[in-house]
Design an enzyme around this catalytic site. Structure first.
Site, PDB file in Angstrom:
ATOM      1  CB  SER A 126      40.910  38.590  38.049  1.00 57.10           C
ATOM      2  OG  SER A 126      41.858  38.304  37.048  1.00 57.10           O
ATOM      3  CB  CYS A 127      43.864  33.974  38.092  1.00 52.89           C
ATOM      4  SG  CYS A 127      44.023  34.582  36.399  1.00 52.89           S
TER       5      CYS A 127
END
Length: 162
Positions: free
Chosen positions: A33-34
């Protein structure tokens, strides 16, 4: 929160003193997700640049995995910046909070967004806030020049000649 000044120490560490900026906090360069959030900000850099808004990512030391992209990314040693901003950890304290701030040139917060599970929403929210900021950098001398132009020279008494 919105309307408050971001602490000067945070602005300074992020290199945003006196600049419009989008400051986003995330976990690790290589977390799925980062990585998605970094990629989304990268894809929108031209839009932020067009508004004169600098984009800065902030991660903790453990999350530094060698990101080498176009976004300026800094390390938040000991979570000092997160603590100063009171960014809460997510997922029962296991994840550093994912939070994005947009500030104007004076350091006033115009937008705060927190969503651990929708990284793209950080970019869309930050971009909308950036678009609401005045387009140009104010010229500090404009008001001074305008004030000077309205001044009239004083009338001096006529000097008598001998």
């Amino acid at each position: 929160s919105v309307g408050e000044k971001l602490p000067k120490s945070v602005l300074s560490k992020a290199g945003l003193s006196g600049k419009k900026g989008a400051l986003f906090f995330y976990g690790a360069d290589d977390a799925p997700s980062c990585s998605k959030e970094l990629s989304e900000f990268e894809g929108s850099l031209a839009d932020f640049d067009a508004r004169g808004v600098s984009v800065v990512g902030v991660r903790n030391g453990a999350g530094a995995k060698g990101y080498d992209g176009p976004i300026r990314v800094i390390v938040d040693d000991g979570d000092e910046m997160r603590e100063e901003l009171a960014i809460e950890k997510d997922l029962f304290g296991l994840l550093g909070g994912r939070e994005t701030y947009v500030v104007d040139q004076s350091g006033t917060v115009v937008s705060v967004h927190n969503n651990q599970f929708d990284p793209k929403s950080h970019v869309t929210t930050a971009l909308a806030a950036a678009e609401s900021l005045p387009a140009g950098a104010p010229n500090p001398f404009e008001a001074f020049a305008e004030a000077l132009s309205s001044l009239k020279p004083p009338e001096l008494p006529a000097l008598g000649g001998n």
